[in-house]
Scaffold this motif. Structure first.
Motif, mmCIF file in Angstrom:
data_model
loop_
_atom_site.group_PDB
_atom_site.id
_atom_site.type_symbol
_atom_site.label_atom_id
_atom_site.label_comp_id
_atom_site.label_asym_id
_atom_site.label_seq_id
_atom_site.Cartn_x
_atom_site.Cartn_y
_atom_site.Cartn_z
ATOM 1 N N ASN A 64 79.269 86.237 16.013
ATOM 2 C CA ASN A 64 79.600 86.752 14.691
ATOM 3 C C ASN A 64 80.415 85.729 13.903
ATOM 4 O O ASN A 64 80.138 85.458 12.724
ATOM 5 C CB ASN A 64 80.396 88.057 14.861
ATOM 6 C CG ASN A 64 80.593 88.808 13.564
ATOM 7 O OD1 ASN A 64 81.070 88.253 12.588
ATOM 8 N ND2 ASN A 64 80.245 90.086 13.556
ATOM 9 N N GLY A 65 81.397 85.126 14.554
ATOM 10 C CA GLY A 65 82.230 84.135 13.874
ATOM 11 C C GLY A 65 81.524 82.808 13.670
ATOM 12 O O GLY A 65 81.646 82.174 12.612
ATOM 13 N N GLY A 66 80.762 82.376 14.685
ATOM 14 C CA GLY A 66 80.078 81.092 14.586
ATOM 15 C C GLY A 66 78.714 81.234 13.953
ATOM 16 O O GLY A 66 77.693 80.879 14.545
ATOM 17 N N ASN A 248 74.334 87.394 11.920
ATOM 18 C CA ASN A 248 74.011 87.680 10.523
ATOM 19 C C ASN A 248 75.010 88.626 9.877
ATOM 20 O O ASN A 248 75.278 88.518 8.679
ATOM 21 C CB ASN A 248 72.594 88.249 10.435
ATOM 22 C CG ASN A 248 71.536 87.192 10.653
ATOM 23 O OD1 ASN A 248 71.398 86.270 9.859
ATOM 24 N ND2 ASN A 248 70.808 87.288 11.744
ATOM 25 N N ILE A 249 75.586 89.538 10.663
ATOM 26 C CA ILE A 249 76.661 90.378 10.134
ATOM 27 C C ILE A 249 77.853 89.500 9.756
ATOM 28 O O ILE A 249 78.475 89.665 8.697
ATOM 29 C CB ILE A 249 77.079 91.444 11.160
ATOM 30 C CG1 ILE A 249 75.961 92.485 11.319
ATOM 31 C CG2 ILE A 249 78.380 92.131 10.737
ATOM 32 C CD1 ILE A 249 76.213 93.492 12.420
ATOM 33 N N GLN A 372 69.745 86.115 2.332
ATOM 34 C CA GLN A 372 69.189 85.733 3.637
ATOM 35 C C GLN A 372 69.858 86.504 4.770
ATOM 36 O O GLN A 372 69.191 86.972 5.701
ATOM 37 C CB GLN A 372 69.371 84.230 3.856
ATOM 38 C CG GLN A 372 68.760 83.721 5.148
ATOM 39 C CD GLN A 372 69.006 82.239 5.359
ATOM 40 O OE1 GLN A 372 69.437 81.801 6.417
ATOM 41 N NE2 GLN A 372 68.734 81.446 4.325
ATOM 42 N N ALA A 373 71.175 86.658 4.705
ATOM 43 C CA ALA A 373 71.912 87.320 5.777
ATOM 44 C C ALA A 373 71.545 88.792 5.883
ATOM 45 O O ALA A 373 71.376 89.334 6.991
ATOM 46 C CB ALA A 373 73.411 87.164 5.549
ATOM 47 N N THR A 377 69.582 90.479 9.152
ATOM 48 C CA THR A 377 70.123 91.578 9.958
ATOM 49 C C THR A 377 69.104 92.701 10.090
ATOM 50 O O THR A 377 68.851 93.212 11.186
ATOM 51 C CB THR A 377 71.413 92.116 9.326
ATOM 52 O OG1 THR A 377 72.345 91.039 9.159
ATOM 53 C CG2 THR A 377 72.038 93.191 10.193
ATOM 54 N N ILE A 378 68.515 93.068 8.967
ATOM 55 C CA ILE A 378 67.526 94.158 8.976
ATOM 56 C C ILE A 378 66.316 93.784 9.818
ATOM 57 O O ILE A 378 65.838 94.569 10.641
ATOM 58 C CB ILE A 378 67.094 94.493 7.534
ATOM 59 C CG1 ILE A 378 68.291 95.050 6.745
ATOM 60 C CG2 ILE A 378 65.940 95.495 7.531
ATOM 61 C CD1 ILE A 378 68.016 95.207 5.256
#
Length: 535
Positions: A64-66, A248-249, A372-373, A377-378
């Motif tokens: 999530n962070g990277g 992606n979150i 894009q993000a 995710t979806i």
């Protein structure tokens, strides 16, 4: 799978202890032998701890962070500073590349001459990939031994964090060379963290409570080996899909945090630097927990007489010599070499065109990144749901994503002959980011799952090191070829035909030349033989 009845030895092994199922001599598994298609199941050490919820969440939070946002911004900052420091070759030295009358070309001093800014960015990528090659071949396999892998990932992660924080110094155009250096350090470190982080998930997948439960049923003869293989494969896909979703979150959250800075501080000359600091801090806060909560799963001790800096080369050479025993693993690695080269360089080239179109605007890139993000995710969740519901194989899901991989450079080719289409318009970059999110996020998840399927158990870092080498260092070819094309033609779009050829050729090889089921069983047998040699 062979239709002939299994040998008495294999028949006993199917419902015996897993270690017996691994006890197959290397002479028995030549790819031309009928035993090559028999089922072999990897052994699992009972001493390895079961994956805890806390450990698994810390693994996801690292992803999530990277999420790579900081690296994308660093490239934009580097390219923007170089453009501000350069001049228009048509107008001559002293002119500005940012002037309203500029020709669209931009060069900076390079050696005894000049080089276009686009080529400088591609050169930085090429240098980065060369450094990755040395690192992954030298220390990649060493991460399989003892606790070296833990310390290696920790050290490279800290180096990446330090390089990102150092970007606060990039405030004037005359520091574009320093920006290039920091970009290379950050790019190399980030890419290497992805390799060793990804190499952890096959072992995690084998030790989840669900995987252990299914394993026990298999060992007790309650389920056939084919069912166990499918269940273990789904566990691998589940983890890759979830950490891709988390990535992606994190992408979405960091972009929203960036907007909180970019909108109110639009006129602050250092706002771009602040954005990189915020993105990096987000990763530090979430990523550190993996090094706190990771359960100890050390590899075997380093063999006597070996050294961490030399064993990598020896093991890679040993692995390459066994390509006849692992044909599908190496066909996939070779084809992925081409695919990664084409896709990575395509992404860089589209980013260069996008930065030019939006005048290196962090705000516009943030909006595009959000599109894009969100779609990434979806789509990753949707792909996982479809795969689980219809029990679709990893390869079939991967093939679907390959189609769009080919279409992206094909679309760019149109821009050679017309400015009405082919990454010349604002709407095309929006469409590109949405399509990239819908198909390329699952592409990364399934490419990792494919590698996990074809990697010999217990040699994960060794083969993921090769995979990372092919994924990242393979792109020494693409950027160098493309920069020569751009330097000679002065046209960024002339690079797309070469990239389309690479992506198309690689996809065809994967579609028709990789049998995942046979490759997985070959890998298990090879691992068993190697362990007997070690012990």
């Amino acid at each position: 799978m062979s239709t002939s009845p299994p040998s008495e030895k294999l028949a006993r092994a199917f419902h015996a202890d897993a270690k017996q199922a691994m006890d197959i001599r290397s002479d028995d598994y030549d790819s031309s032998d009928q035993n090559a298609n028999q089922i072999a199941i990897a052994s699992i050490s009972k001493d390895e701890p079961v994956v805890t919820r806390r450990e698994l969440w810390s693994y996801y939070l690292y992803s999530n962070g990277g999420n790579g946002v900081g690296l994308a911004y660093t490239q934009t900052l580097f390219q923007g500073l170089a453009t501000a420091a350069g001049y228009d070759p048509v107008a001559g030295p002293g002119s500005s590349c940012l002037a309203t009358t500029a020709s669209g070309q931009c060069v900076v001093p390079w050696g005894s001459g000049t080089k276009s800014v686009s080529s400088v960015v591609l050169t930085a990528n090429g240098v980065s990939f060369a450094i990755m090659t040395v690192m992954l071949t030298t220390i990649g396999s060493a991460a399989d031994y003892g606790t070296f892998g833990w310390w290696l990932l920790f050290a490279i992660t800290v180096l990446c964090w330090a390089a990102q924080y150092a970007c606060m110094a990039l405030t004037t155009p005359n520091r574009w060379v320093l920006a290039m250096v920091l970009y290379i350090i950050g790019f190399v470190a980030y890419s290497v963290t992805l390799v060793f982080y990804a190499a952890l998930f096959p072992r995690l997948a084998r030790n989840t409570p669900r995987a252990r439960q299914i394993r026990e049923k298999y060992e007790n003869g309650e389920i056939p080996p084919e069912v166990y293989e499918q269940e273990e494969s789904l566990q691998k896909n589940r983890i890759t899909d979830i950490f891709t979703v988390h990535s992606n979150i994190g992408f979405i959250i960091t972009l929203l945090l960036n907007l909180a800075l970019l909108l109110p501080m639009a006129n602050n000359p250092k706002v771009d630097n602040y954005v990189i600091v915020v993105v990096n801090t987000y990763w530090v806060v979430l990523g550190i927990w993996w090094f706190v909560f990771q359960e100890p799963r050390p590899g075997p001790g380093l063999p006597k007489g070996e050294h961490y800096l030399t064993i990598g080369w020896k093991q890679i050479w040993a692995a390459l010599k066994t390509y006849k025993h692992l044909p599908y693993t190496f066909v996939y690695l070779f084809s992925y070499f081409l695919l990664a080269d084409g896709l990575n360089t395509t992404g860089t080239l589209v980013s260069i065109c996008q930065n030019d179109k939006f005048s290196f605007s962090f705000l516009q890139n943030t909006y595009l990144g959000l599109s894009q993000a969100i779609t990434s995710t979806i789509s990753t969740l949707a792909f996982w749901y479809i795969q689980r519901y219809w029990n679709i194989s990893t390869k079939k899901m991967f093939v679907v994503t390959n189609v769009v991989t080919i279409l992206i450079p094909l679309w760019g080719m149109i821009g050679i002959w017309t400015e009405k289409l082919g990454f010349h318009n604002v709407w095309e970059f929006w469409a590109y980011n949405v399509m990239f999110g819908l198909f390329q996020a699952p592409y990364y998840a399934y490419s990792l799952a494919m590698m996990a399927e074809l990697s010999p158990p217990g040699f994960d870092n060794m083969f993921f090191g090769l995979f990372g080498l092919y994924n990242r260092a393979s792109s020494m070819v693409g950027p160098n070829v493309i920069q020569v094309i751009i330097d000679k033609t002065g046209n960024n779009w002339q690079g797309f035909p070469f990239l389309f050829s690479l992506c198309a050729a690689a996809s065809v090889v994967i579609w028709f030349g990789v049998d995942v089921t046979k490759g997985r069983r070959d890998a298990v047998r090879w691992a068993a033989e190697q362990r007997r040699h070690i012990h």
